[in-house]
Design an enzyme around this catalytic site. Structure first.
Site, PDB file in Angstrom:
ATOM      1  CD  GLU A  23      -2.795  -1.249   2.502  1.00 46.51           C
ATOM      2  OE1 GLU A  23      -3.910  -0.747   2.517  1.00 46.51           O
ATOM      3  OE2 GLU A  23      -1.962  -1.360   3.631  1.00 46.51           O
ATOM      4  CE1 TYR A  55     -17.755  24.875  -4.052  1.00 45.94           C
ATOM      5  CE2 TYR A  55     -19.639  25.633  -2.577  1.00 45.94           C
ATOM      6  CZ  TYR A  55     -18.973  25.366  -4.028  1.00 45.94           C
ATOM      7  OH  TYR A  55     -19.502  25.899  -4.790  1.00 45.94           O
ATOM      8  CD  GLU A  74      -8.706   3.473  12.008  1.00 48.25           C
ATOM      9  OE1 GLU A  74      -9.496   2.709  12.206  1.00 48.25           O
ATOM     10  OE2 GLU A  74      -7.779   3.568  11.190  1.00 48.25           O
ATOM     11  CE  LYS A 100      -6.172   1.509   2.962  1.00 50.92           C
ATOM     12  NZ  LYS A 100      -5.378   0.752   3.459  1.00 50.92           N
TER      13      LYS A 100
END
Length: 118
Positions: A23, A55, A74, A100
């Site tokens: 990854e 935004y 997290e 993911k």
């Protein structure tokens, strides 16, 4: 007061988050959603960007933080939430979800995600 929500949906990023070496080297597609809760009454009357939250600026914060590799979703989500709340004190609450796609652990699933609310 007019409580409101600004949302950015299905933002896609290619990034290098994950615990596994693959990854970190190959990367993956991540999808983010954010809900920003704040008083929109002033902006509803004034039509002035300074009375709300841009935004475009929110997107830039998320994009910048997504470019910093981390082991855990997290951790990435927590960094994003803290930075947005610090930069925009008029925000009352944020819900941020980060997914993911096709996580590499041998299961047949579309994505794995976390949601942080603060």
């Amino acid at each position: 007061m007019q409580q409101g929500i600004i949302q950015l949906n299905k933002m896609k990023f290619y990034a290098f988050h994950g615990v596994m070496e693959q990854e970190k080297n190959v990367g993956n597609v991540f999808v983010a959603d954010i809900k920003i809760y704040l008083d929109l009454s002033k902006a509803a009357e004034s039509d002035d960007l300074s009375d709300t939250v841009s935004y475009a600026e929110i997107f830039d914060i998320i994009k910048t933080e997504m470019n910093i590799p981390s082991n855990l979703l997290e951790h990435v989500a927590g960094r994003i939430l803290r930075r947005i709340k610090t930069q925009f004190p008029k925000i009352e609450k944020v819900e941020f979800s980060l997914a993911k796609e096709n996580p590499p652990f041998g299961g047949d699933l579309e994505s794995a995600s976390v949601t942080i609310i603060g």
